[in-house]
Scaffold this motif. Structure first.
Motif, PDB file in Angstrom:
ATOM      1  N   LYS A   1       0.833  -1.214   0.000  1.00  0.00           N
ATOM      2  CA  LYS A   1       0.000   0.000   0.000  1.00  0.00           C
ATOM      3  C   LYS A   1       0.865   1.260   0.000  1.00  0.00           C
ATOM      4  O   LYS A   1       0.625   2.201  -0.774  1.00  0.00           O
ATOM      5  CB  LYS A   1      -0.921  -0.012   1.220  1.00  0.00           C
ATOM      6  CG  LYS A   1      -1.918   1.129   1.277  1.00  0.00           C
ATOM      7  CD  LYS A   1      -2.832   0.968   2.487  1.00  0.00           C
ATOM      8  CE  LYS A   1      -3.833   2.116   2.579  1.00  0.00           C
ATOM      9  NZ  LYS A   1      -4.716   1.969   3.768  1.00  0.00           N
TER      10      LYS A   1
ATOM     11  N   GLN B   1       2.705   6.403  -7.269  1.00  0.00           N
ATOM     12  CA  GLN B   1       1.675   7.270  -7.852  1.00  0.00           C
ATOM     13  C   GLN B   1       1.932   8.752  -7.557  1.00  0.00           C
ATOM     14  O   GLN B   1       1.724   9.603  -8.428  1.00  0.00           O
ATOM     15  CB  GLN B   1       0.300   6.875  -7.314  1.00  0.00           C
ATOM     16  CG  GLN B   1      -0.185   5.521  -7.822  1.00  0.00           C
ATOM     17  CD  GLN B   1      -1.462   5.066  -7.130  1.00  0.00           C
ATOM     18  OE1 GLN B   1      -1.977   5.746  -6.244  1.00  0.00           O
ATOM     19  NE2 GLN B   1      -1.965   3.901  -7.519  1.00  0.00           N
TER      20      GLN B   1
ATOM     21  N   HIS C   1       4.816  12.254  -0.757  1.00  0.00           N
ATOM     22  CA  HIS C   1       5.611  11.606   0.284  1.00  0.00           C
ATOM     23  C   HIS C   1       6.801  12.489   0.677  1.00  0.00           C
ATOM     24  O   HIS C   1       7.110  12.641   1.867  1.00  0.00           O
ATOM     25  CB  HIS C   1       6.115  10.251  -0.212  1.00  0.00           C
ATOM     26  CG  HIS C   1       5.054   9.195  -0.261  1.00  0.00           C
ATOM     27  ND1 HIS C   1       5.089   8.073   0.521  1.00  0.00           N
ATOM     28  CD2 HIS C   1       3.929   9.091  -1.019  1.00  0.00           C
ATOM     29  CE1 HIS C   1       4.034   7.306   0.267  1.00  0.00           C
ATOM     30  NE2 HIS C   1       3.319   7.900  -0.679  1.00  0.00           N
TER      31      HIS C   1
ATOM     32  N   SER D   1       1.428   3.841  -3.273  1.00  0.00           N
ATOM     33  CA  SER D   1       1.122   5.258  -3.081  1.00  0.00           C
ATOM     34  C   SER D   1       2.309   6.121  -3.496  1.00  0.00           C
ATOM     35  O   SER D   1       2.143   7.177  -4.122  1.00  0.00           O
ATOM     36  CB  SER D   1       0.760   5.519  -1.615  1.00  0.00           C
ATOM     37  OG  SER D   1       0.692   6.901  -1.334  1.00  0.00           O
TER      38      SER D   1
END
Length: 545
Positions: free
Chosen positions: A46, A53, A58, A50
């Motif tokens: 997960k 993408q 982040h 993320s």
């Protein structure tokens, strides 16, 4: 310093062994197969998907102090192709574990939809094939359906896969900073040597025995089968011909304790060494006084583990000192609940020996002391987790210490009843992380249906606040109280992601406790870094440095 093949060499004291499972920093919930399956699917994949993408989201999040410990990869928005490669590799190498995750969720759904209080015999054929023979279906006495694993059998299946275990070796030179272990996978780096060996490999022990006993460099090179010239250049930097400093064994008539940071305390008598929740720093020039691996005795008779969280079971430390350990004392497990994997089984599978389980109010006798396992409430978000315990140590002269770790004194009557059995305590060590992370932060991947945000926020990984801690020390009439640093030491940041200010609740609440103790005439301190405390043979006469 030039090292030749025939030189007798030691490992450098700041050599790190970083254990990995599928390129992620290893902690207990990704060793046990069931919890590993759910964390790989609902945490690792997960987070990595993320990042691929939206890498810059982040990158921004990890710079925000309020986001410390969040699910954000710390590679500054770069190395996206490598993260995608990890995703592809995980999908392939961990395919069986990912199937196990899906089948566990399917079993939850089966029980929710079909177990209505009637006999469960007809549901056994409907259990997913991968779980056939590995689970028992049960009700609690309120007719709520659940299941438990036969965890010892689960370890014997393909779901426990040592091929995804590896270790990184590298040197800590002048900085404790590392990426947060629950959020960022470990990518290749020029200063890191990756070795594809399982955690139970005796090569690890042969390497770290060299902290005290030298080997010829050529011998250790052959043991690790280092043939690539570039790897060998790096490998050679891990060693030195310099003789390590000699450890001064305690020879006094009392009890010597040394604080190593967080909840880690070394206790010594003439006869015995006991190390609680080992997390050890590396030694280098720094403005924070600290003990390091060079300050550990050659033999550690007993390791005490209070509970199954990554800031109390640190494989990085435990693998490094495995060859020194006599026995490990762990909390007794309830048996097969997914949120409460067996510590005894886990330690045995990764190469540790002489594991002793200790239950609630159970007493173990040793030559110059006895340990009583005390139950504690809290720190586990109200989940049914039994593998947690405080340790009351009573020495032969009657001197008593309590390592209360993250106990949260929610129900004061518990310790009132315990005090009637074991009496007063001379010295209490406890944590006061009274505003811990919410349930989902650690246990989220194990929840089949998630949880509402307000419920999640109400159920936290919390220790004592002031009122709860005060009640605990009062009931045991403690003469000395130490609050540990609760993850504030810099060598804990990659494990705990904690950064407190003077206004943080754990600091405010522990300050209140220190003031209360001083007003009461009780010696009290919040620890940080290192501390030596010697308790003389006369009870309560102590020297502190």
């Amino acid at each position: 310093m030039k090292i030749n093949n025939e030189d007798l060499v030691y490992i450098k004291p700041n050599l790190v062994i970083e254990p990995l499972i599928d390129n992620w920093y290893a902690w207990p919930h990704i060793v046990s197969p069931a919890t590993a399956a759910m964390n790989i699917k609902s945490r690792h994949l997960k987070i990595m998907k993320s990042y691929v993408q939206n890498p810059m989201i982040h990158a921004a999040a990890v710079k925000n102090p309020k986001m410390l410990g969040g699910p954000f990869i710390d590679y500054n928005g770069g190395r996206v192709d490598e993260i995608q490669s990890l995703i592809d590799g995980t999908t392939q190498k961990c395919a069986k574990l990912l199937e196990l995750n899906d089948d566990i969720l399917e079993l939850h759904s089966l029980l929710k939809n079909s177990a209505k209080g009637y006999a469960l015999i007809d549901l056994y054929p409907l259990i997913p094939e991968s779980l056939q023979g590995l689970v028992e279906l049960v009700y609690d006495i309120n007719n709520n359906p659940s299941f438990r694993f036969f965890e010892s059998l689960l370890y014997e299946t393909e779901y426990y896969d040592e091929s995804i275990q590896s270790v990184n070796l590298f040197l800590v030179l002048d900085d404790d900073s590392r990426t947060f272990v629950l959020s960022t996978p470990k990518l290749a780096s020029p200063e890191i040597l990756r070795l594809d060996i399982p955690f139970n490999s005796d090569k690890i022990d042969q390497l770290f025995e060299m902290s005290l006993e030298p080997k010829r460099y050529e011998e250790i090179l052959e043991i690790f089968e280092i043939t690539d010239p570039a790897q060998e250049i790096l490998f050679r930097t891990f060693f030195t011909t310099e003789t390590p400093k000699e450890y001064q064994k305690y020879d006094g008539d009392g009890v010597l304790t040394r604080y190593f940071g967080h909840a880690c305390i070394l206790t010594e008598t003439k006869e015995t060494t006991i190390l609680v929740d080992p997390i050890i720093s590396y030694g280098y020039e720094t403005d924070i006084s600290r003990f390091s691996y060079e300050d550990l005795p050659e033999k550690i008779d007993y390791i005490l583990i209070t509970h199954n969280h990554q800031d109390h079971i640190l494989f990085e430390t435990l693998l490094r000192i495995r060859h020194r350990i006599g026995h490990i004392i762990v909390p007794k497990c309830s048996g097969g609940n997914i949120q409460d994997p067996s510590l005894k089984l886990m330690f045995e599978k990764i190469g540790f020996h002489n594991i002793i389980e200790l239950g609630d109010m159970e007493i173990k006798h040793f030559p110059d002391f006895k340990i009583t396992g005390l139950p504690f409430i809290g720190e586990h978000c109200d989940l049914d987790v039994r593998s947690k315990i405080c340790h009351s140590i009573e020495f032969n002269d009657g001197f008593k210490m309590l390592f209360a770790a993250d106990s949260c004194n929610i129900a004061p009557k518990l310790y009132e009843r315990i005090q009637k059995v074991i009496g007063d305590i001379d010295v209490v060590f406890l944590g006061m992380e009274c505003h811990g992370a919410p349930l989902s932060w650690l246990y989220g991947p194990l929840l089949p249906n998630g949880i509402q945000r307000d419920m999640d926020e109400s159920r936290r990984l919390a220790g004592c606040n002031f009122d709860q801690a005060r009640a605990l020390i009062d009931v045991f009439d403690a003469k000395t109280v130490f609050v540990y640093a609760m993850g504030m030491e810099p060598w804990l940041k990659h494990i705990s992601s904690i950064k407190y200010t003077s206004e943080s609740e754990p600091i405010v609440q522990s300050n209140q406790l220190l003031e209360y103790c001083r007003n009461k005439g009780v010696e009290a301190e919040r620890l940080f870094g290192e501390k030596i405390i010697e308790y003389k043979n006369v009870i309560n006469e102590l020297q502190i440095s």
